[in-house]
Scaffold this active site. Structure first.
Site, PDB file in Angstrom:
ATOM      1  N   CYS A   9       0.856  -1.185   0.000  1.00 12.01           N
ATOM      2  CA  CYS A   9       0.000   0.000   0.000  1.00 12.01           C
ATOM      3  C   CYS A   9       0.897   1.242   0.000  1.00 12.01           C
ATOM      4  CB  CYS A   9      -0.936   0.093   1.193  1.00 12.01           C
ATOM      5  SG  CYS A   9      -2.091  -1.270   1.314  1.00 12.01           S
ATOM      6  N   ARG A  37       4.089  -0.892  -4.544  1.00 10.47           N
ATOM      7  CA  ARG A  37       3.805  -1.319  -3.170  1.00 10.47           C
ATOM      8  C   ARG A  37       2.414  -1.920  -3.036  1.00 10.47           C
ATOM      9  NH1 ARG A  37       7.528   1.144   0.315  1.00 10.47           N
ATOM     10  NH2 ARG A  37       6.160   0.569   2.010  1.00 10.47           N
ATOM     11  N   TRP A  49      -3.080  -2.738  -1.525  1.00 13.55           N
ATOM     12  CA  TRP A  49      -2.886  -4.186  -1.629  1.00 13.55           C
ATOM     13  C   TRP A  49      -3.827  -4.770  -0.589  1.00 13.55           C
ATOM     14  CZ3 TRP A  49      -1.379  -8.323   1.467  1.00 13.55           C
ATOM     15  CH2 TRP A  49      -0.982  -9.486   0.786  1.00 13.55           C
ATOM     16  N   ASN A  72      -2.132   2.616   5.718  1.00 17.64           N
ATOM     17  CA  ASN A  72      -1.343   1.396   5.499  1.00 17.64           C
ATOM     18  C   ASN A  72      -1.250   0.687   6.833  1.00 17.64           C
ATOM     19  OD1 ASN A  72      -0.855   2.310   2.943  1.00 17.64           O
ATOM     20  ND2 ASN A  72       1.303   2.848   3.315  1.00 17.64           N
ATOM     21  N   GLY A  73      -1.321  -0.641   6.835  1.00 17.91           N
ATOM     22  CA  GLY A  73      -1.199  -1.390   8.081  1.00 17.91           C
ATOM     23  C   GLY A  73      -2.492  -2.123   8.391  1.00 17.91           C
ATOM     24  N   GLU A 128      16.125 -20.007  -5.022  1.00 21.29           N
ATOM     25  CA  GLU A 128      15.905 -18.629  -5.461  1.00 21.29           C
ATOM     26  C   GLU A 128      15.499 -18.597  -6.937  1.00 21.29           C
ATOM     27  OE1 GLU A 128      15.343 -15.882  -4.329  1.00 21.29           O
ATOM     28  OE2 GLU A 128      15.910 -14.412  -5.849  1.00 21.29           O
ATOM     29  N   LYS A 141      11.983 -17.033  -8.274  1.00 19.44           N
ATOM     30  CA  LYS A 141      11.921 -15.925  -9.233  1.00 19.44           C
ATOM     31  C   LYS A 141      11.031 -16.312 -10.400  1.00 19.44           C
ATOM     32  CE  LYS A 141      13.229 -13.455  -7.527  1.00 19.44           C
ATOM     33  NZ  LYS A 141      13.752 -12.754  -6.381  1.00 19.44           N
ATOM     34  N   GLU A 169       7.234 -16.468  -9.312  1.00 17.09           N
ATOM     35  CA  GLU A 169       6.564 -15.226  -8.911  1.00 17.09           C
ATOM     36  C   GLU A 169       6.324 -14.262 -10.068  1.00 17.09           C
ATOM     37  OE1 GLU A 169       8.424 -12.552  -5.979  1.00 17.09           O
ATOM     38  OE2 GLU A 169      10.355 -13.265  -6.693  1.00 17.09           O
ATOM     39  N   HIS A 189      15.031 -39.603  -4.259  1.00 16.12           N
ATOM     40  CA  HIS A 189      14.226 -40.022  -3.104  1.00 16.12           C
ATOM     41  C   HIS A 189      12.764 -39.629  -3.273  1.00 16.12           C
ATOM     42  CE1 HIS A 189      17.730 -41.416  -0.998  1.00 16.12           C
ATOM     43  NE2 HIS A 189      18.344 -40.263  -1.227  1.00 16.12           N
ATOM     44  N   LYS A 235       5.467  -5.152  -3.203  1.00 15.13           N
ATOM     45  CA  LYS A 235       6.777  -4.984  -2.569  1.00 15.13           C
ATOM     46  C   LYS A 235       6.533  -4.646  -1.095  1.00 15.13           C
ATOM     47  CE  LYS A 235      11.219  -4.483  -3.831  1.00 15.13           C
ATOM     48  NZ  LYS A 235      11.884  -5.653  -4.422  1.00 15.13           N
TER      49      LYS A 235
HETATM   50  C1  F6R Z   1      11.048 -12.241  -3.960  1.00 16.16           C
HETATM   51  C2  F6R Z   1      10.758 -11.171  -3.059  1.00 16.16           C
HETATM   52  C3  F6R Z   1      10.197 -11.473  -1.713  1.00 16.16           C
HETATM   53  C4  F6R Z   1      10.979 -10.686  -0.667  1.00 16.16           C
HETATM   54  C5  F6R Z   1      10.375 -10.891   0.727  1.00 16.16           C
HETATM   55  C6  F6R Z   1      11.161 -10.166   1.797  1.00 16.16           C
HETATM   56  O1  F6R Z   1      11.568 -11.798  -5.168  1.00 16.16           O
HETATM   57  O2  F6R Z   1      10.991 -10.043  -3.382  1.00 16.16           O
HETATM   58  O3  F6R Z   1      10.234 -12.841  -1.446  1.00 16.16           O
HETATM   59  O4  F6R Z   1      12.305 -11.111  -0.708  1.00 16.16           O
HETATM   60  O5  F6R Z   1       9.056 -10.452   0.735  1.00 16.16           O
HETATM   61  O6  F6R Z   1      11.230  -8.796   1.543  1.00 16.16           O
HETATM   62  P1  F6R Z   1      12.290  -7.878   2.287  1.00 16.16           P
HETATM   63  O7  F6R Z   1      13.630  -8.285   1.797  1.00 16.16           O
HETATM   64  O8  F6R Z   1      11.921  -6.483   1.891  1.00 16.16           O
HETATM   65  O9  F6R Z   1      12.134  -8.124   3.753  1.00 16.16           O
END
Ligand code: F6R
Length: 608
Positions: free
Chosen positions: A2, A27, A74, A100-101, A483, A487, A490, A506, A603
């Site tokens: 948000c 965000r 969001w 936000n929150g 990772e 990637k 997502e 296994h 984000k």
């Molecule tokens: C994946 C991604 C998320 C963040 C996770 C933690 O590409 O971006 O999995 O890594 O939400 O976010 P931070 O690092 O901001 O605590």
């Protein structure tokens, strides 16, 4: 998660609000809205489900005002819809609130306010705030006093901006667990939940602390606490270049951020390598060599990619410093009543420094007397402030939802920490020199991998046609596989599963068939023979293999190979990961996905 913006001054607020929201859209992007008021009072509100562009299209031409607030959402409470979009109003449509929150006692407040006549028009927790603030506005009450009294009844986290149609000369903002930044202009003031919305207008900012409020007027602001005590906050200067917040000619932020890595790695390393003593200097640890020697274990906490970067960090610390180290999802750790040990060093990892689960884990450790370091990108963020010391990444703002450059810089920060730790313990000067040289070579080697972009793009388009993919790696390679799979899923929505290569037989070998290709990480290290055996097992089941390997590896068993330069074995995972970023990016592009704003995500996950 948000975004909030607000403006007060001589100009038209609407233009700033829409521009600011567009900058904060990463965000949260399921609905958006704005409210403005002119000098003569009266509220105009426009909100809609969808993106900020949908909002801009919905705003009528004569929607103008000198004071305004805006929000991009969001969803947490209630589906994305016009009604649930912020701002939220009271019955009389006098108060508008963006938030936000999460308000934890929203149900209780809603019941009480409804009984007193409040008519709720949304399913959100935020709407309780607009009715609650309105309930505290008596004849002649200043908005700031009403907000302060209302917030005393609220349990939860918030960053809010409040507008009162009858007091258009002010905006009141408050912070508790969700960032609020004031931007200082010439006879105008800006507010945002993130400096990304402000840098085009001002570099002078004031960060509110938790538990603080501010009354913001065109000619200045006053900060105070919930018990009305005035606090003085000095402005600071935002030091990131405006370009850091633009796509700078790239089609997506993600593409730009992947390509920024040679430079962001250099910034993370900047001034921290000590060639004379073959070690690293980390000024912010706040732990001297003796204290570091007393540490018996390292526990790393983070969420999502930060957790996987922590897994690479744990491996580096065990290998270079020979101290047992382990990474765990912060979201799990905080709920399992963890044992906190005096001789364990806890390390919280976060790009944003806002992730609620990570912050809560840090608070739980500190409550129990543990010592926590932060590996954080965002300077002055909540997690950075909560920790006893740490390492800033200096990777620059990361706008795309999927983390790439911050991930790489996090692993670099762990390599520096492991080197520093190692040289205090038993890492020889020769090995220290080897790691220092390896770190220095990384930016150039990342450039070499990025030069293979076209080839990886073509492979990505081909592999993206499959419904799923398997990612495998052994020991150092396993976090890389995790990772890489994260990637891919997502941003491209292609199902991806990561497995230790050693575990394939296994169970998951049963899945292998020509329609489920495997991305295999095959460095030329001490486990090469084992990895080649696994490739043989996949090929024997008619599985397709895309190998990410060193030039020296004979990859005849693979259908395709992406070659990466070799580093030191401990640092190889960093380089093996770069092609997987490009693979995910180009798979998402080939499938026509919204690369920077993948569905259902945002984000900075600032809620539980
Ligand atoms: C994946 C991604 C998320 C963040 C996770 C933690 O590409 O971006 O999995 O890594 O939400 O976010 P931070 O690092 O901001 O605590």
């Amino acid at each position: 998660m948000c975004g909030i913006v607000a403006y007060i001054g001589p100009k038209d607020a609407t233009a700033f609000l829409l521009e600011g929201l567009q900058r904060l859209e990463y965000r949260g992007y399921d609905s958006a809205g704005i409210a403005v008021t002119g000098k003569t009072g009266g509220l105009k509100v426009c909100k809609t489900k969808g993106r900020v562009a949908d909002l801009a299209a919905a705003v009528p031409a004569r929607f103008k005002g000198a004071t305004g607030i805006g929000h991009t959402r969001w969803a947490t409470h209630g589906v994305p819809s016009d009604a649930n979009a912020h701002p939220h109003l009271d019955n009389a449509e006098r108060i508008a609130v963006v938030h936000n929150g999460i308000i934890e006692n929203a149900e209780e407040l809603r019941a009480k306010l409804s009984a007193d006549g409040a008519v709720f028009r949304s399913e959100t927790d935020t709407e309780t705030l607009s009715h609650l603030i309105a309930a505290h506005l008596g004849e002649g009450t200043d908005l700031e006093d009403a907000v302060r009294s209302a917030l005393k009844k609220v349990v939860g986290t918030y960053g809010i901006a409040v507008l009162d149609a009858t007091q258009p000369d002010r905006i009141v903002v408050a912070r508790n667990g969700s960032p609020i930044v004031l931007g200082l202009g010439e006879k105008e003031m800006f507010v945002a939940s993130d400096v990304a919305a402000l840098v085009r207008y001002t570099r002078q900012v004031v960060h509110l602390e938790d538990g603080e409020l501010a009354v913001v007027k065109a000619d200045g602001f006053r900060t105070f606490t919930e018990d009305a005590r005035t606090v003085t906050r000095q402005p600071s200067t935002v030091d990131w270049e405006i370009d850091s917040y633009d796509t700078a000619g790239h089609e997506h932020y993600l593409h730009k951020e992947i390509h920024e890595q040679p430079a962001s790695v250099e910034r993370t390393l900047g001034g921290r390598l000590d060639e004379r003593f073959s070690t690293a200097h980390l000024g912010g640890l706040n732990l001297d060599a003796r204290e570091l020697r007393e540490i018996r274990r390292v526990k790393i906490l983070g969420c999502g990619s930060a957790y996987y970067a922590g897994e690479m960090g744990a491996q580096l610390i065990e290998e270079l410093a020979r101290i047992p180290a382990h990474s765990e999802p912060a979201s799990e750790f905080r709920y399992r009543n963890p044992v906190i040990e005096a001789d364990t060093l806890y390390i919280a990892v976060s790009q944003s420094g806002e992730t609620y689960d990570t912050l809560a884990a840090v608070q739980e450790i500190k409550r129990k007397g543990g010592r926590v370091l932060g590996v954080v990108n965002t300077v002055g963020s909540a997690i950075a402030r909560e920790c006893d010391g740490g390492i800033y990444l200096h990777a620059g703002p990361e706008i795309s939802v999927a983390s790439t450059k911050a991930f790489t810089s996090t692993v670099i920060a762990f390599a520096l920490l492991a080197l520093h730790f190692g040289r205090i313990h038993d890492l020889s000067p020769a090995d220290g020199r080897r790691i220092v040289a390896g770190l220095k070579a990384l930016p150039g080697q990342i450039r070499e991998i990025l030069a293979e972009e076209e080839k990886i793009a073509a492979l990505a388009a081909e592999y993206a046609k499959h419904e799923g993919m398997m990612f495998i790696g052994r020991v150092r390679g396993f976090p890389v596989a995790r990772e890489g799979a994260q990637k891919l899923k997502e941003i491209s929505y292609v199902h991806a599963e990561a497995y230790p290569a050693s575990e394939l037989k296994h169970g998951p070998l049963a899945l292998i068939n020509p329609d489920l290709p495997t991305v295999a990480l095959v460095p030329d290290d001490e486990l090469l023979d084992k990895n080649l055996t696994t490739l043989g097992e996949i090929k024997a089941r008619a599985g397709r293999v895309l190998a990410v390997a060193h030039r020296e590896v004979d990859t005849k068993l693979a259908d395709h190979t992406v070659v990466v330069p070799r580093s030191e074995p401990e640092l190889d995972p960093l380089l093996l990961n770069i092609p997987l970023q490009l693979l995910a990016y180009y798979a998402a592009v080939a499938l026509g996905r919204d690369v920077d704003k993948p569905r259902n995500l945002a984000k900075s996950v600032t809620v539980e």
